[in-house]
Design an enzyme around this catalytic site. Sequence first.
Site, PDB file in Angstrom:
ATOM      1  CG  ASP A 140     -14.562  14.411 -12.242  1.00 50.82           C
ATOM      2  OD1 ASP A 140     -14.677  14.204 -13.477  1.00 50.82           O
ATOM      3  OD2 ASP A 140     -13.696  13.855 -11.547  1.00 50.82           O
ATOM      4  CB  CYS A 144     -15.281  10.921 -12.945  1.00 52.13           C
ATOM      5  SG  CYS A 144     -14.957   9.181 -12.644  1.00 52.13           S
ATOM      6  CB  THR A 179     -11.546   5.990 -14.676  1.00 53.75           C
ATOM      7  OG1 THR A 179     -11.972   6.253 -13.335  1.00 53.75           O
ATOM      8  CG2 THR A 179     -10.074   6.363 -14.844  1.00 53.75           C
ATOM      9  CG  HIS A 239     -27.394 -10.367 -17.079  1.00 57.12           C
ATOM     10  ND1 HIS A 239     -26.418 -11.315 -17.278  1.00 57.12           N
ATOM     11  CD2 HIS A 239     -28.354 -10.618 -18.005  1.00 57.12           C
ATOM     12  CE1 HIS A 239     -26.765 -12.117 -18.287  1.00 57.12           C
ATOM     13  NE2 HIS A 239     -27.933 -11.706 -18.750  1.00 57.12           N
ATOM     14  CG  HIS A 257     -30.677 -11.680 -14.340  1.00 60.52           C
ATOM     15  ND1 HIS A 257     -29.388 -12.144 -14.219  1.00 60.52           N
ATOM     16  CD2 HIS A 257     -31.100 -12.042 -15.577  1.00 60.52           C
ATOM     17  CE1 HIS A 257     -29.035 -12.743 -15.347  1.00 60.52           C
ATOM     18  NE2 HIS A 257     -30.055 -12.697 -16.184  1.00 60.52           N
TER      19      HIS A 257
HETATM   20  C1  RB5 Z   1      -9.780  13.346 -11.443  1.00 60.01           C
HETATM   21  O1  RB5 Z   1      -8.470  13.642 -11.755  1.00 60.01           O
HETATM   22  C2  RB5 Z   1      -9.996  11.839 -11.545  1.00 60.01           C
HETATM   23  O2  RB5 Z   1      -9.361  11.198 -10.492  1.00 60.01           O
HETATM   24  C3  RB5 Z   1     -11.475  11.516 -11.568  1.00 60.01           C
HETATM   25  O3  RB5 Z   1     -12.060  12.153 -12.650  1.00 60.01           O
HETATM   26  C4  RB5 Z   1     -11.838  10.065 -11.727  1.00 60.01           C
HETATM   27  O4  RB5 Z   1     -11.161   9.474 -12.791  1.00 60.01           O
HETATM   28  C5  RB5 Z   1     -11.822   9.249 -10.521  1.00 60.01           C
HETATM   29  O5  RB5 Z   1     -12.113   8.045 -10.523  1.00 60.01           O
END
Ligand code: RB5
Length: 150
Positions: free
Chosen positions: A7, A64, A66, A97, A132
């Site tokens: 994203d 994304c 995080t 694993h 595993h």
């Molecule tokens: C977008 O703002 C953010 O929520 C997305 O990139 C991500 O971190 C979601 O887990």
Amino acid sequence: MIAIGCDHGGFNLKEAIKKYLDEKKVPYKDFGTADCNSVDYPYYAYRVANEISNGNCTKGVLCCGTGIGIAIAANKIKGIRAAVCDDEFTTEMARKHNDANILCLGGRVIDEKKAVLLMDIFLNTSFDGGRHNKRIEQISQIENGIFKIN
Ligand code: RB5
């Protein structure tokens, strides 16, 4: 073939990883997004995860903000083991694993240099198998609704 997607929060990491894959001559399919404009990460997770689930690609990377949301979405698809990693150890373990087939990275967590390093580890570390295998099979049984509690 590697499937890649992101994203807006992961766009810069995806572009850095593409450059790395180009340099290493590793073939990939880019499912977008194509710029830093705000988009919904489940769309990209769905496209990349399906490409692996249906056998068109062997592994994937999803980025994304995080790495978390895009991993949660990807893990809803059959056969997907998407792992959020932010250091060398977790990336190595995700392969050794967990036989992870999608690496999930956060553009607000790690920089582009670290993303390329983790992608390199992800692509060049094999699943250990052995004890595993049984655990991966149990995950698959949970996914298929046939897991039995002893
Ligand atoms: C977008 O703002 C953010 O929520 C997305 O990139 C991500 O971190 C979601 O887990």
